[in-house]
Design an enzyme around this catalytic site. Structure first.
Site, PDB file in Angstrom:
ATOM      1  N   SER A  85       0.831  -1.198   0.000  1.00  7.35           N
ATOM      2  CA  SER A  85       0.000   0.000   0.000  1.00  7.35           C
ATOM      3  C   SER A  85       0.874   1.259   0.000  1.00  7.35           C
ATOM      4  CB  SER A  85      -0.964  -0.040   1.186  1.00  7.35           C
ATOM      5  OG  SER A  85      -1.998   0.915   1.035  1.00  7.35           O
ATOM      6  N   ASP A 130      -5.734  -3.661  -2.320  1.00  5.38           N
ATOM      7  CA  ASP A 130      -4.643  -3.393  -1.383  1.00  5.38           C
ATOM      8  C   ASP A 130      -4.056  -4.684  -0.806  1.00  5.38           C
ATOM      9  OD1 ASP A 130      -3.187  -2.568   0.997  1.00  5.38           O
ATOM     10  OD2 ASP A 130      -4.298  -0.691   0.933  1.00  5.38           O
TER      11      ASP A 130
END
Length: 325
Positions: A46, A189
């Site tokens: 991320s 993610d």
């Protein structure tokens, strides 16, 4: 390889990536070297994935690498553009109940500015970035080593950064072309399974360097939330109330679990014997939501980063000595 294989792993955490970015800028100032020149492998999830890519891939072939300080400035100045939400967006998303909280336009514009047309294969140091494929249900690892060997796997860096940071409920998944006009990956993610990518990075390093007998792992957190959820407060919650708190629990839980695993695999030693360094801080009572880009929160995060550096100054100095060996 006679020396330890040096690994850097950076957690996810949205705007809280300011914390590891600040620590990395401090390491660059002590060593006088770019982060890419201090490690054999850099992994990120991320916001940590964006940092991993940004510190190893120049925007163009002739451009210098970004410094860690440049990404400190990115969090300060570009945060509001990444997490930009119009009134119309609030209306059609019913707050955050019926659609993702933010349009992807903001984050995609920032990533295009920083990465241009650079590709994963352009990384000057091996990079590992995590994501998760939701149509086929498997962890998806972007690896610069694979990108150099397979042109069809050499994705634009901005696409990789977008995929690893597609946090559920915040941004829509990334539809990543898979080498044909019809095939694609649907990615979210990587924090849903590897918010702390240190274990993934260690496995990758062992595979890449099968003859290596020593590893140095530096793992950077983005702060642990200290907000408690009581039984009385949560016992009647449904899907709507659990969505965001549950995501935070998953991210923090995964990060802490991997920290435990690495401490068992690479037990603490004294001074030069220490082969696992985890730099993490506990978030204070301020609203440190991963999308809180307010000036007050940016100031608070900078204070937390400074406090962490001061607290760990001795360990950081010892680490820097090992990194330049």
């Amino acid at each position: 390889m006679n020396r330890p294989v040096k690994i850097l792993a950076i957690d996810g955490g949205g705007i809280r990536g300011l914390i590891p970015a600040t620590l990395l800028a401090h390491i660059e100032s002590i060593t006088g070297r770019p982060i890419a020149g201090l490690f054999d492998l850099i992994a990120g999830t991320s916001t940590g994935g964006i940092l991993a890519l940004g510190l190893t891939i120049p925007k163009t072939e002739s451009a210098p690498l970004y410094t860690a300080q440049r990404f400190v400035e990115m969090y300060e100045h570009e945060g509001p553009r990444i997490f930009s939400r119009s009134i119309w967006r609030r209306i059609i998303a019913c707050g955050n109940l019926t659609e993702e909280k933010y349009s992807a336009a903001g984050i995609e514009a920032v990533l295009a500015d920083y990465f241009g047309d650079s590709h994963l294969a352009d990384a000057t140091t091996d990079v590992l970035v995590t994501s998760y494929e939701i149509e086929r249900s498997f962890p998806f690892f972007f690896k610069s080593s694979n990108a150099r060997e397979r042109p069809d796997y050499d994705f634009p860096a901005r696409w990789v950064a977008r995929a690893t940071s597609a946090a559920p409920t915040y941004f829509e998944p990334m539809k990543l072309p898979a080498g044909t006009n019809t095939d694609y990956y649907t990615l979210i993610d990587g924090g849903v399974f590897a918010n702390n990518p240190a274990a993934c990075a260690l496995v990758e390093a062992r595979t890449t360097y099968p003859e290596a007998t020593d590893f140095l792992v530096v793992s950077l957190g983005t702060g642990l939330l200290n907000r408690s959820l009581s039984y009385e407060a949560t016992r009647t919650w449904g899907v709507a109330k659990w969505a965001v708190p549950l995501l935070n629990i998953v991210f923090d839980g995964v990060s802490s679990t991997v920290d435990y695993q690495l401490r068992q695999l690479l037990p603490d030693g004294d001074g030069e014997c220490q082969r696992y360094h985890r730099f993490q801080t506990t978030l204070d009572g301020h609203d440190h939501a991963l999308d809180n880009t307010s000036p007050a929160n940016i100031t608070a995060l900078k204070g937390l980063a400074t406090g962490l550096i001061e607290k760990e100054s001795g360990n950081i100095e010892q680490l820097c000595k090992k990194l330049v060996e």
